[in-house]
Design a protein around this motif. Structure first.
Motif, PDB file in Angstrom:
ATOM      1  N   LYS A   6       0.854  -1.191   0.000  1.00  0.00           N
ATOM      2  CA  LYS A   6       0.000   0.000   0.000  1.00  0.00           C
ATOM      3  C   LYS A   6       0.886   1.235   0.000  1.00  0.00           C
ATOM      4  O   LYS A   6       1.831   1.322   0.794  1.00  0.00           O
ATOM      5  N   VAL A   7       0.586   2.172  -0.909  1.00  0.00           N
ATOM      6  CA  VAL A   7       1.303   3.441  -0.951  1.00  0.00           C
ATOM      7  C   VAL A   7       0.295   4.567  -1.086  1.00  0.00           C
ATOM      8  O   VAL A   7      -0.847   4.365  -1.509  1.00  0.00           O
ATOM      9  N   ILE A   8       0.734   5.760  -0.722  1.00  0.00           N
ATOM     10  CA  ILE A   8      -0.096   6.961  -0.837  1.00  0.00           C
ATOM     11  C   ILE A   8       0.544   7.836  -1.908  1.00  0.00           C
ATOM     12  O   ILE A   8       1.717   8.181  -1.815  1.00  0.00           O
ATOM     13  N   LEU A   9      -0.214   8.172  -2.936  1.00  0.00           N
ATOM     14  CA  LEU A   9       0.317   8.989  -4.022  1.00  0.00           C
ATOM     15  C   LEU A   9       0.473  10.437  -3.578  1.00  0.00           C
ATOM     16  O   LEU A   9      -0.400  10.985  -2.904  1.00  0.00           O
ATOM     17  N   ASP A  15      -2.592   6.220 -14.813  1.00  0.00           N
ATOM     18  CA  ASP A  15      -3.848   5.520 -14.564  1.00  0.00           C
ATOM     19  C   ASP A  15      -3.965   5.008 -13.139  1.00  0.00           C
ATOM     20  O   ASP A  15      -4.935   4.344 -12.800  1.00  0.00           O
ATOM     21  N   LEU A  16      -2.973   5.301 -12.286  1.00  0.00           N
ATOM     22  CA  LEU A  16      -3.012   4.792 -10.919  1.00  0.00           C
ATOM     23  C   LEU A  16      -3.957   5.581 -10.025  1.00  0.00           C
ATOM     24  O   LEU A  16      -4.710   5.015  -9.255  1.00  0.00           O
ATOM     25  N   GLY A  17      -3.874   6.906 -10.084  1.00  0.00           N
ATOM     26  CA  GLY A  17      -4.731   7.712  -9.227  1.00  0.00           C
ATOM     27  C   GLY A  17      -4.208   9.122  -9.074  1.00  0.00           C
ATOM     28  O   GLY A  17      -3.290   9.547  -9.772  1.00  0.00           O
ATOM     29  N   HIS A  18      -4.810   9.834  -8.137  1.00  0.00           N
ATOM     30  CA  HIS A  18      -4.492  11.238  -7.904  1.00  0.00           C
ATOM     31  C   HIS A  18      -3.821  11.415  -6.551  1.00  0.00           C
ATOM     32  O   HIS A  18      -3.775  10.493  -5.736  1.00  0.00           O
ATOM     33  N   SER A  19      -3.351  12.609  -6.309  1.00  0.00           N
ATOM     34  CA  SER A  19      -2.689  12.944  -5.053  1.00  0.00           C
ATOM     35  C   SER A  19      -3.589  12.615  -3.873  1.00  0.00           C
ATOM     36  O   SER A  19      -4.750  13.003  -3.839  1.00  0.00           O
ATOM     37  N   GLY A  20      -3.055  11.884  -2.909  1.00  0.00           N
ATOM     38  CA  GLY A  20      -3.813  11.528  -1.717  1.00  0.00           C
ATOM     39  C   GLY A  20      -4.513  10.189  -1.804  1.00  0.00           C
ATOM     40  O   GLY A  20      -5.054   9.719  -0.804  1.00  0.00           O
ATOM     41  N   ASP A  21      -4.522   9.549  -2.949  1.00  0.00           N
ATOM     42  CA  ASP A  21      -5.168   8.249  -3.090  1.00  0.00           C
ATOM     43  C   ASP A  21      -4.281   7.153  -2.499  1.00  0.00           C
ATOM     44  O   ASP A  21      -3.065   7.172  -2.653  1.00  0.00           O
ATOM     45  N   VAL A  22      -4.901   6.194  -1.836  1.00  0.00           N
ATOM     46  CA  VAL A  22      -4.198   5.026  -1.331  1.00  0.00           C
ATOM     47  C   VAL A  22      -4.401   3.924  -2.360  1.00  0.00           C
ATOM     48  O   VAL A  22      -5.533   3.568  -2.683  1.00  0.00           O
ATOM     49  N   ILE A  23      -3.292   3.415  -2.895  1.00  0.00           N
ATOM     50  CA  ILE A  23      -3.379   2.373  -3.914  1.00  0.00           C
ATOM     51  C   ILE A  23      -2.523   1.189  -3.504  1.00  0.00           C
ATOM     52  O   ILE A  23      -1.648   1.312  -2.649  1.00  0.00           O
ATOM     53  N   GLU A  24      -2.781   0.045  -4.112  1.00  0.00           N
ATOM     54  CA  GLU A  24      -1.976  -1.143  -3.884  1.00  0.00           C
ATOM     55  C   GLU A  24      -1.254  -1.480  -5.173  1.00  0.00           C
ATOM     56  O   GLU A  24      -1.884  -1.603  -6.231  1.00  0.00           O
ATOM     57  N   VAL A  25       0.060  -1.589  -5.090  1.00  0.00           N
ATOM     58  CA  VAL A  25       0.889  -1.921  -6.247  1.00  0.00           C
ATOM     59  C   VAL A  25       1.866  -3.022  -5.850  1.00  0.00           C
ATOM     60  O   VAL A  25       2.032  -3.319  -4.673  1.00  0.00           O
ATOM     61  N   LYS A  26       2.534  -3.572  -6.841  1.00  0.00           N
ATOM     62  CA  LYS A  26       3.546  -4.591  -6.557  1.00  0.00           C
ATOM     63  C   LYS A  26       4.692  -3.939  -5.789  1.00  0.00           C
ATOM     64  O   LYS A  26       5.036  -2.786  -6.035  1.00  0.00           O
ATOM     65  N   PRO A  27       5.282  -4.665  -4.847  1.00  0.00           N
ATOM     66  CA  PRO A  27       6.330  -4.078  -4.003  1.00  0.00           C
ATOM     67  C   PRO A  27       7.510  -3.508  -4.792  1.00  0.00           C
ATOM     68  O   PRO A  27       8.042  -2.452  -4.455  1.00  0.00           O
ATOM     69  N   LEU A  39       6.872  10.144  -6.078  1.00  0.00           N
ATOM     70  CA  LEU A  39       5.481  10.095  -6.520  1.00  0.00           C
ATOM     71  C   LEU A  39       4.570   9.490  -5.461  1.00  0.00           C
ATOM     72  O   LEU A  39       3.361   9.657  -5.526  1.00  0.00           O
ATOM     73  N   ALA A  40       5.155   8.801  -4.477  1.00  0.00           N
ATOM     74  CA  ALA A  40       4.360   8.149  -3.436  1.00  0.00           C
ATOM     75  C   ALA A  40       5.234   7.913  -2.215  1.00  0.00           C
ATOM     76  O   ALA A  40       6.453   8.012  -2.274  1.00  0.00           O
ATOM     77  N   PHE A  41       4.568   7.619  -1.091  1.00  0.00           N
ATOM     78  CA  PHE A  41       5.277   7.171   0.106  1.00  0.00           C
ATOM     79  C   PHE A  41       4.497   6.009   0.704  1.00  0.00           C
ATOM     80  O   PHE A  41       3.320   5.818   0.399  1.00  0.00           O
ATOM     81  N   THR A  42       5.170   5.210   1.532  1.00  0.00           N
ATOM     82  CA  THR A  42       4.529   4.012   2.061  1.00  0.00           C
ATOM     83  C   THR A  42       3.380   4.367   2.999  1.00  0.00           C
ATOM     84  O   THR A  42       3.428   5.357   3.726  1.00  0.00           O
ATOM     85  N   TRP A  43       2.370   3.537   2.970  1.00  0.00           N
ATOM     86  CA  TRP A  43       1.176   3.745   3.777  1.00  0.00           C
ATOM     87  C   TRP A  43       1.440   3.310   5.210  1.00  0.00           C
ATOM     88  O   TRP A  43       2.045   2.269   5.463  1.00  0.00           O
ATOM     89  N   THR A  44       0.989   4.146   6.156  1.00  0.00           N
ATOM     90  CA  THR A  44       1.018   3.784   7.575  1.00  0.00           C
ATOM     91  C   THR A  44      -0.317   4.177   8.183  1.00  0.00           C
ATOM     92  O   THR A  44      -1.053   4.982   7.617  1.00  0.00           O
ATOM     93  N   LYS A  45      -0.609   3.623   9.351  1.00  0.00           N
ATOM     94  CA  LYS A  45      -1.881   3.943  10.001  1.00  0.00           C
ATOM     95  C   LYS A  45      -1.963   5.411  10.389  1.00  0.00           C
ATOM     96  O   LYS A  45      -3.026   6.012  10.372  1.00  0.00           O
ATOM     97  N   GLY A  46      -0.830   6.031  10.701  1.00  0.00           N
ATOM     98  CA  GLY A  46      -0.818   7.429  11.117  1.00  0.00           C
ATOM     99  C   GLY A  46      -0.888   8.415   9.962  1.00  0.00           C
ATOM    100  O   GLY A  46      -0.895   9.625  10.164  1.00  0.00           O
ATOM    101  N   ALA A  47      -0.940   7.921   8.733  1.00  0.00           N
ATOM    102  CA  ALA A  47      -0.930   8.807   7.565  1.00  0.00           C
ATOM    103  C   ALA A  47      -2.325   9.305   7.186  1.00  0.00           C
ATOM    104  O   ALA A  47      -2.461  10.060   6.223  1.00  0.00           O
ATOM    105  N   SER A  49      -4.252  11.578   8.469  1.00  0.00           N
ATOM    106  CA  SER A  49      -4.363  13.037   8.467  1.00  0.00           C
ATOM    107  C   SER A  49      -3.656  13.636   7.260  1.00  0.00           C
ATOM    108  O   SER A  49      -4.126  14.609   6.674  1.00  0.00           O
ATOM    109  N   GLN A  50      -2.522  13.043   6.850  1.00  0.00           N
ATOM    110  CA  GLN A  50      -1.829  13.518   5.659  1.00  0.00           C
ATOM    111  C   GLN A  50      -2.668  13.294   4.411  1.00  0.00           C
ATOM    112  O   GLN A  50      -2.731  14.147   3.534  1.00  0.00           O
ATOM    113  N   ILE A  51      -3.328  12.149   4.345  1.00  0.00           N
ATOM    114  CA  ILE A  51      -4.158  11.825   3.193  1.00  0.00           C
ATOM    115  C   ILE A  51      -5.278  12.850   3.061  1.00  0.00           C
ATOM    116  O   ILE A  51      -5.535  13.378   1.983  1.00  0.00           O
TER     117      ILE A  51
END
Length: 150
Positions: A6-9, A15-27, A39-47, A49-51
């Motif tokens: 899971k990453v946050i754009l 075609d993946l998504g827009h800024s703030g979208d949480v997407i799943e991609v291959k590692p 272009l993205a950072f790893t998803w965490t539970k504390g993110a 508010s950033q999203i």
């Protein structure tokens, strides 16, 4: 099957998504391309508010640019963009017409990004239909006219 990451754009990515979208991609795609290019950072539970702040910023930007996109559509819709290119004796172009050249020709009417222009490959002189996405909801159709010169 490979586990997905899971990453946050941080910006709009194809075609993946827009800024703030949480997407799943291959590692490997996340680790080797999206994250190093910023272009993205790893998803965490504390993110969460950033999203939400990224989504608010994206909505505010879209609302501000909507009026600009409507004005640009009025300037571009139905126009003919003329480009000249070298032609061989058989009538084909040397190379092809790039979307960057079309964007530069359109810049006199309205500023557009080359990657938002959709047109079939142009390899011969003639008229070709094209569209440009000015906003996620607004696009303008125009014609690209290519004339040959020897």
């Amino acid at each position: 099957m490979a586990k997905l990451s899971k990453v946050i754009l941080t910006t709009t990515v194809g075609d993946l998504g827009h800024s703030g979208d949480v997407i799943e991609v291959k590692p490997g795609y996340a680790r080797n391309y999206l994250i190093p290019k910023g272009l993205a950072f790893t998803w965490t539970k504390g993110a969460a508010s950033q999203i939400e702040s990224m989504r608010r910023a994206r909505r505010a930007k879209l609302m501000a640019t909507r009026e600009d996109a409507v004005a640009a559509k009025g300037a571009i819709e139905g126009t003919v963009v003329e480009l000249k290119a070298k032609v061989s004796e058989s009538g084909k172009l040397f190379g092809s017409i790039s979307v960057e050249a079309i964007a530069q020709a359109l810049s006199s009417k309205a500023p557009v990004e080359a990657r938002s222009i959709k047109v079939d490959p142009i390899k011969t002189p003639g008229e070709f239909p094209a569209t440009v996405a000015l906003h996620p909801e607004i696009s303008a159709a125009f014609t690209v006219k290519v004339t040959g010169e020897k």
